[in-house]
Design an enzyme around this catalytic site. Sequence first.
Site, PDB file in Angstrom:
ATOM      1  N   ARG A   1       1.949 -19.239  13.709  1.00 24.99           N
ATOM      2  CA  ARG A   1       2.759 -18.238  13.789  1.00 24.99           C
ATOM      3  C   ARG A   1       2.734 -16.964  14.768  1.00 24.99           C
ATOM      4  NH1 ARG A   1       3.807 -15.623   7.813  1.00 24.99           N
ATOM      5  NH2 ARG A   1       4.336 -17.303   7.697  1.00 24.99           N
TER       6      ARG A   1
ATOM      7  N   HIS B  98      11.631 -21.079  10.910  1.00 22.95           N
ATOM      8  CA  HIS B  98      10.825 -21.100  10.187  1.00 22.95           C
ATOM      9  C   HIS B  98      10.710 -22.170   9.444  1.00 22.95           C
ATOM     10  CE1 HIS B  98       7.897 -19.657   7.238  1.00 22.95           C
ATOM     11  NE2 HIS B  98       8.224 -18.192   6.709  1.00 22.95           N
TER      12      HIS B  98
ATOM     13  N   GLN C 211       9.508 -23.325   5.044  1.00 28.41           N
ATOM     14  CA  GLN C 211      10.147 -22.721   4.475  1.00 28.41           C
ATOM     15  C   GLN C 211      10.881 -23.059   3.682  1.00 28.41           C
ATOM     16  OE1 GLN C 211       8.728 -19.516   2.459  1.00 28.41           O
ATOM     17  NE2 GLN C 211      10.113 -21.015   0.927  1.00 28.41           N
TER      18      GLN C 211
ATOM     19  N   ASP D   9      16.409 -12.109   1.397  1.00 26.99           N
ATOM     20  CA  ASP D   9      14.666 -12.148   2.245  1.00 26.99           C
ATOM     21  C   ASP D   9      14.945 -10.683   2.700  1.00 26.99           C
ATOM     22  OD1 ASP D   9      12.497 -12.751   3.130  1.00 26.99           O
ATOM     23  OD2 ASP D   9      13.587 -13.633   5.484  1.00 26.99           O
TER      24      ASP D   9
ATOM     25  N   CYS E  25      12.032 -16.364  -0.223  1.00 30.44           N
ATOM     26  CA  CYS E  25      11.024 -16.919   0.096  1.00 30.44           C
ATOM     27  C   CYS E  25       9.092 -15.424   0.107  1.00 30.44           C
ATOM     28  CB  CYS E  25      11.169 -16.806   1.838  1.00 30.44           C
ATOM     29  SG  CYS E  25      11.292 -15.487   2.803  1.00 30.44           S
TER      30      CYS E  25
ATOM     31  N   ARG F 191       5.130 -23.847  -0.880  1.00 31.73           N
ATOM     32  CA  ARG F 191       4.782 -24.018   0.368  1.00 31.73           C
ATOM     33  C   ARG F 191       4.005 -25.267   0.634  1.00 31.73           C
ATOM     34  NH1 ARG F 191       5.825 -19.791   3.126  1.00 31.73           N
ATOM     35  NH2 ARG F 191       5.407 -21.477   5.493  1.00 31.73           N
TER      36      ARG F 191
END
Length: 370
Positions: free
Chosen positions: A142, A169, A172, A283, A325, A352
């Site tokens: 990450r 991402h 996700q 988001d 998310c 996830r």
Amino acid sequence: MATLLQPFKATFKKASQQHYPLRAAASFSFSTLTPAPNHFITTADYSADQLLNLVDRAIQLKVQSKYQHPAPQAQAPLAGKTLALLFSKLSTRTRVATETSMAYLGGHAMFLGSRDIQLGTNESLTDTSRVISSMVDGIMARVGEHAEIELLAKESNVPVINALSAKYHPTQILADLMTLHEHIHHRQQGVKDQYTAHQQHPRETLSGLKVAWVGDGNNILQEMLVSFPKLGINLSAACPIGYECDQDVIDIAIKDSEKTKAELTFTNDPQVAIKDADIVVTDTWISMGQEEEKATRLSDFAGYQVTMDMVNKAGAKPDWAFMHCLPRKQEEVDDEVFYSNRSLVFPEAENRKWTIMAVIDALLVKGRIE
């Protein structure tokens, strides 16, 4: 004295003779050449079939682990294997999902936060990648800028999975696709108290859906753009002026949509984006490191909060659902929507785990995404 030591000498001699296979093995040479590893940096790198099969594999893993008791594990295929979690940012869902996935597959997840290693202090990313990849079997990273994950993968001897970068991402979006499949399948079958999504492949449920995005042109939307159109999912995106997506990402989406005939809409008006939508997605508008911009962003995103009134006035489909998310802030979506029976946010969060497990299974167990 010689008589007393004789038994020990005999024992030592016998033990030494028993270990001759180790000395014999030393006479053989071992190739240090290994094939270039496969990585999971963005869904843009994979075909529609590969992505759909990953989602289907995630569903099978979910059924195996969660609903079949005892779970018929595949004899811990990653026993003795280690996945390094190289995280420069805080994480809840990704970290928990990855560590539990590795445990289920019999492997070990080694968390390496920004304060645990010397990356950025006394060591470059190139050096860090080469060192860590020489000792582990995979890396989940990450990072900040997307160039970091690309460099990490370029210098790594083992598979690298993008757990989040400023541009993309991918894990996700796999979870989002899995959640969409489950939602559509169970709605079509009229199933409420049983899990049957594993009985249908996601290629049969996702094409033709309309997903409306309301918010920032961030890494989530950009990952949607490089995956949804190639799957035949219609995507309409409403972003304020100045918060649009990167042009190269838009170009990929347009190219894919031309092949599948998926509809793409880009607008600054949430009402336009939401009309006839099956799914409404948003988001956070203020991510870590953007706190100083909060006042400006709140002003720029005025009218973008998702509410029941907003969505109904825009003319979404009667059975529309909502996704986010996480983590979520009130200014993005109000409680009425977030905690309603239209909200898929918590199944989305759980998924996830299963999609990350599917990626780990593909890259570390099978060696490739098929």
